[in-house]
Design a protein around this motif. Structure first.
Motif, PDB file in Angstrom:
ATOM      1  N   GLN A 129       8.332   3.673   2.608  1.00  0.00           N
ATOM      2  CA  GLN A 129       8.817   2.445   3.229  1.00  0.00           C
ATOM      3  C   GLN A 129       9.399   1.473   2.198  1.00  0.00           C
ATOM      4  OE1 GLN A 129       5.254   1.255   5.446  1.00  0.00           O
ATOM      5  NE2 GLN A 129       6.290   1.843   7.328  1.00  0.00           N
ATOM      6  N   GLY A 130       9.335   1.866   0.916  1.00  0.00           N
ATOM      7  CA  GLY A 130       9.855   0.998  -0.134  1.00  0.00           C
ATOM      8  C   GLY A 130       8.882  -0.091  -0.552  1.00  0.00           C
ATOM      9  N   LEU A 131       7.645   0.010  -0.130  1.00  0.00           N
ATOM     10  CA  LEU A 131       6.619  -0.979  -0.474  1.00  0.00           C
ATOM     11  C   LEU A 131       5.869  -0.494  -1.716  1.00  0.00           C
ATOM     12  CD1 LEU A 131       5.420  -1.666   3.167  1.00  0.00           C
ATOM     13  CD2 LEU A 131       6.937  -3.095   1.763  1.00  0.00           C
ATOM     14  N   TYR A 132       6.542  -0.567  -2.847  1.00  0.00           N
ATOM     15  CA  TYR A 132       6.052   0.040  -4.075  1.00  0.00           C
ATOM     16  C   TYR A 132       4.763  -0.595  -4.593  1.00  0.00           C
ATOM     17  CZ  TYR A 132      10.692   2.136  -4.009  1.00  0.00           C
ATOM     18  OH  TYR A 132      11.822   2.821  -3.646  1.00  0.00           O
ATOM     19  N   GLU A 133       4.647  -1.899  -4.519  1.00  0.00           N
ATOM     20  CA  GLU A 133       3.416  -2.537  -5.007  1.00  0.00           C
ATOM     21  C   GLU A 133       2.212  -2.122  -4.173  1.00  0.00           C
ATOM     22  OE1 GLU A 133       3.727  -6.747  -5.684  1.00  0.00           O
ATOM     23  OE2 GLU A 133       5.732  -6.521  -6.543  1.00  0.00           O
ATOM     24  N   ASP A 134       2.395  -2.076  -2.863  1.00  0.00           N
ATOM     25  CA  ASP A 134       1.301  -1.652  -1.980  1.00  0.00           C
ATOM     26  C   ASP A 134       0.963  -0.181  -2.209  1.00  0.00           C
ATOM     27  OD1 ASP A 134       1.193  -4.208  -0.861  1.00  0.00           O
ATOM     28  OD2 ASP A 134       2.573  -3.676   0.747  1.00  0.00           O
ATOM     29  N   SER A 135       1.986   0.632  -2.404  1.00  0.00           N
ATOM     30  CA  SER A 135       1.767   2.041  -2.704  1.00  0.00           C
ATOM     31  C   SER A 135       0.995   2.193  -4.008  1.00  0.00           C
ATOM     32  CB  SER A 135       3.113   2.772  -2.795  1.00  0.00           C
ATOM     33  OG  SER A 135       2.909   4.112  -3.181  1.00  0.00           O
ATOM     34  N   HIS A 136       1.407   1.444  -5.007  1.00  0.00           N
ATOM     35  CA  HIS A 136       0.735   1.472  -6.317  1.00  0.00           C
ATOM     36  C   HIS A 136      -0.752   1.147  -6.156  1.00  0.00           C
ATOM     37  CE1 HIS A 136      -0.521  -0.059 -10.270  1.00  0.00           C
ATOM     38  NE2 HIS A 136       0.406   0.751 -10.754  1.00  0.00           N
ATOM     39  N   ARG A 137      -1.061   0.153  -5.345  1.00  0.00           N
ATOM     40  CA  ARG A 137      -2.450  -0.246  -5.118  1.00  0.00           C
ATOM     41  C   ARG A 137      -3.259   0.905  -4.512  1.00  0.00           C
ATOM     42  NH1 ARG A 137      -1.722  -3.853  -1.373  1.00  0.00           N
ATOM     43  NH2 ARG A 137      -2.224  -2.366   0.255  1.00  0.00           N
ATOM     44  N   GLU A 138      -2.698   1.578  -3.513  1.00  0.00           N
ATOM     45  CA  GLU A 138      -3.420   2.678  -2.854  1.00  0.00           C
ATOM     46  C   GLU A 138      -3.614   3.865  -3.795  1.00  0.00           C
ATOM     47  OE1 GLU A 138      -4.960   2.549   0.064  1.00  0.00           O
ATOM     48  OE2 GLU A 138      -4.248   0.492   0.291  1.00  0.00           O
ATOM     49  N   LEU A 139      -2.565   4.220  -4.520  1.00  0.00           N
ATOM     50  CA  LEU A 139      -2.662   5.355  -5.448  1.00  0.00           C
ATOM     51  C   LEU A 139      -3.669   5.065  -6.559  1.00  0.00           C
ATOM     52  CD1 LEU A 139       1.126   6.231  -5.669  1.00  0.00           C
ATOM     53  CD2 LEU A 139      -0.634   7.465  -4.381  1.00  0.00           C
ATOM     54  N   THR A 140      -3.665   3.842  -7.055  1.00  0.00           N
ATOM     55  CA  THR A 140      -4.622   3.451  -8.089  1.00  0.00           C
ATOM     56  C   THR A 140      -6.046   3.511  -7.551  1.00  0.00           C
ATOM     57  OG1 THR A 140      -2.966   2.061  -9.162  1.00  0.00           O
ATOM     58  CG2 THR A 140      -5.264   1.594  -9.683  1.00  0.00           C
ATOM     59  N   TRP A 141      -6.229   3.092  -6.304  1.00  0.00           N
ATOM     60  CA  TRP A 141      -7.546   3.142  -5.672  1.00  0.00           C
ATOM     61  C   TRP A 141      -8.083   4.573  -5.692  1.00  0.00           C
ATOM     62  CZ3 TRP A 141     -10.241   5.544  -1.884  1.00  0.00           C
ATOM     63  CH2 TRP A 141     -11.397   4.939  -1.408  1.00  0.00           C
ATOM     64  N   VAL A 147       3.230   8.185 -11.414  1.00  0.00           N
ATOM     65  CA  VAL A 147       4.265   8.329 -12.446  1.00  0.00           C
ATOM     66  C   VAL A 147       5.650   8.258 -11.806  1.00  0.00           C
ATOM     67  CG1 VAL A 147       5.284   9.939 -14.111  1.00  0.00           C
ATOM     68  CG2 VAL A 147       2.812   9.600 -14.062  1.00  0.00           C
ATOM     69  N   ASN A 148       5.835   8.987 -10.718  1.00  0.00           N
ATOM     70  CA  ASN A 148       7.117   8.961 -10.006  1.00  0.00           C
ATOM     71  C   ASN A 148       7.405   7.579  -9.431  1.00  0.00           C
ATOM     72  OD1 ASN A 148       7.564  11.685 -10.508  1.00  0.00           O
ATOM     73  ND2 ASN A 148       6.534  12.310  -8.634  1.00  0.00           N
ATOM     74  N   LEU A 149       6.388   6.959  -8.902  1.00  0.00           N
ATOM     75  CA  LEU A 149       6.537   5.637  -8.305  1.00  0.00           C
ATOM     76  C   LEU A 149       6.958   4.605  -9.352  1.00  0.00           C
ATOM     77  CD1 LEU A 149       6.149   3.743  -5.849  1.00  0.00           C
ATOM     78  CD2 LEU A 149       3.781   3.484  -6.584  1.00  0.00           C
ATOM     79  N   GLN A 150       6.366   4.684 -10.523  1.00  0.00           N
ATOM     80  CA  GLN A 150       6.696   3.712 -11.563  1.00  0.00           C
ATOM     81  C   GLN A 150       8.153   3.829 -11.988  1.00  0.00           C
ATOM     82  OE1 GLN A 150       3.476   4.561 -14.289  1.00  0.00           O
ATOM     83  NE2 GLN A 150       2.287   2.838 -13.519  1.00  0.00           N
ATOM     84  N   SER A 151       8.653   5.043 -12.116  1.00  0.00           N
ATOM     85  CA  SER A 151      10.058   5.177 -12.491  1.00  0.00           C
ATOM     86  C   SER A 151      10.963   4.724 -11.351  1.00  0.00           C
ATOM     87  CB  SER A 151      10.378   6.623 -12.892  1.00  0.00           C
ATOM     88  OG  SER A 151      10.218   7.483 -11.784  1.00  0.00           O
ATOM     89  N   LYS A 152      10.562   4.983 -10.127  1.00  0.00           N
ATOM     90  CA  LYS A 152      11.343   4.592  -8.964  1.00  0.00           C
ATOM     91  C   LYS A 152      11.356   3.068  -8.806  1.00  0.00           C
ATOM     92  CE  LYS A 152      11.061   7.437  -5.236  1.00  0.00           C
ATOM     93  NZ  LYS A 152      10.552   7.947  -3.946  1.00  0.00           N
ATOM     94  N   SER A 153      10.184   2.455  -8.925  1.00  0.00           N
ATOM     95  CA  SER A 153      10.102   1.020  -8.704  1.00  0.00           C
ATOM     96  C   SER A 153      10.776   0.236  -9.844  1.00  0.00           C
ATOM     97  CB  SER A 153       8.652   0.569  -8.536  1.00  0.00           C
ATOM     98  OG  SER A 153       7.911   0.798  -9.705  1.00  0.00           O
TER      99      SER A 153
END
Length: 120
Positions: free
Chosen positions: A76-88, A107-113
């Motif tokens: 959905q393009g909600l990278y910060e929220d995604s980051h929070r869930e993956l980190t959890w 790792v993929n999310l960080q390069s994308k965001s």
């Protein structure tokens, strides 16, 4: 059966079976998680998000639901929220399959965001 159907790409049939199961056992986080996975497979992100939120309301520690929620939020393009869930997920069980998948996704999310000008 629904999980098998979904894994074979028969998401519509899986959703139909899971909706029946949900009516019989509305308090099952596993059913809601699997429903979210089937909707995600169909790229129906809003429905996937709704099902996963119910799963997590019923079982806030459901590791796979948090992982899948991270994937849905990323889609959905909600990278910060995604980051929070993956980190959890990583913080709870870094050595599990879910933990390893979350690390790869992060790792993929960080390069994308970073490429999108957003920072997780």
């Amino acid at each position: 059966m629904a999980v098998y159907l979904s894994s074979r790409g028969a998401h519509d049939l899986a959703i139909s079976e899971l909706e029946k199961a949900r009516r019989l056992a509305p308090l099952s986080p596993v059913i809601h998680y699997n429903l979210g996975a089937a909707y995600f497979g169909k790229k129906k992100l809003d429905q996937a998000l709704s099902a996963l939120k119910v799963a997590l309301d019923l079982d806030p520690q459901h590791l796979k639901a948090h992982l899948l929620l991270g994937f849905v939020l990323e889609a959905q393009g909600l990278y910060e929220d995604s980051h929070r869930e993956l980190t959890w997920v990583i913080e709870r069980d870094p050595l599990s399959t879910s933990g390893r998948q979350a690390k790869e996704a992060l790792v993929n999310l960080q390069s994308k965001s970073h490429g999108a000008g957003k920072s997780p």
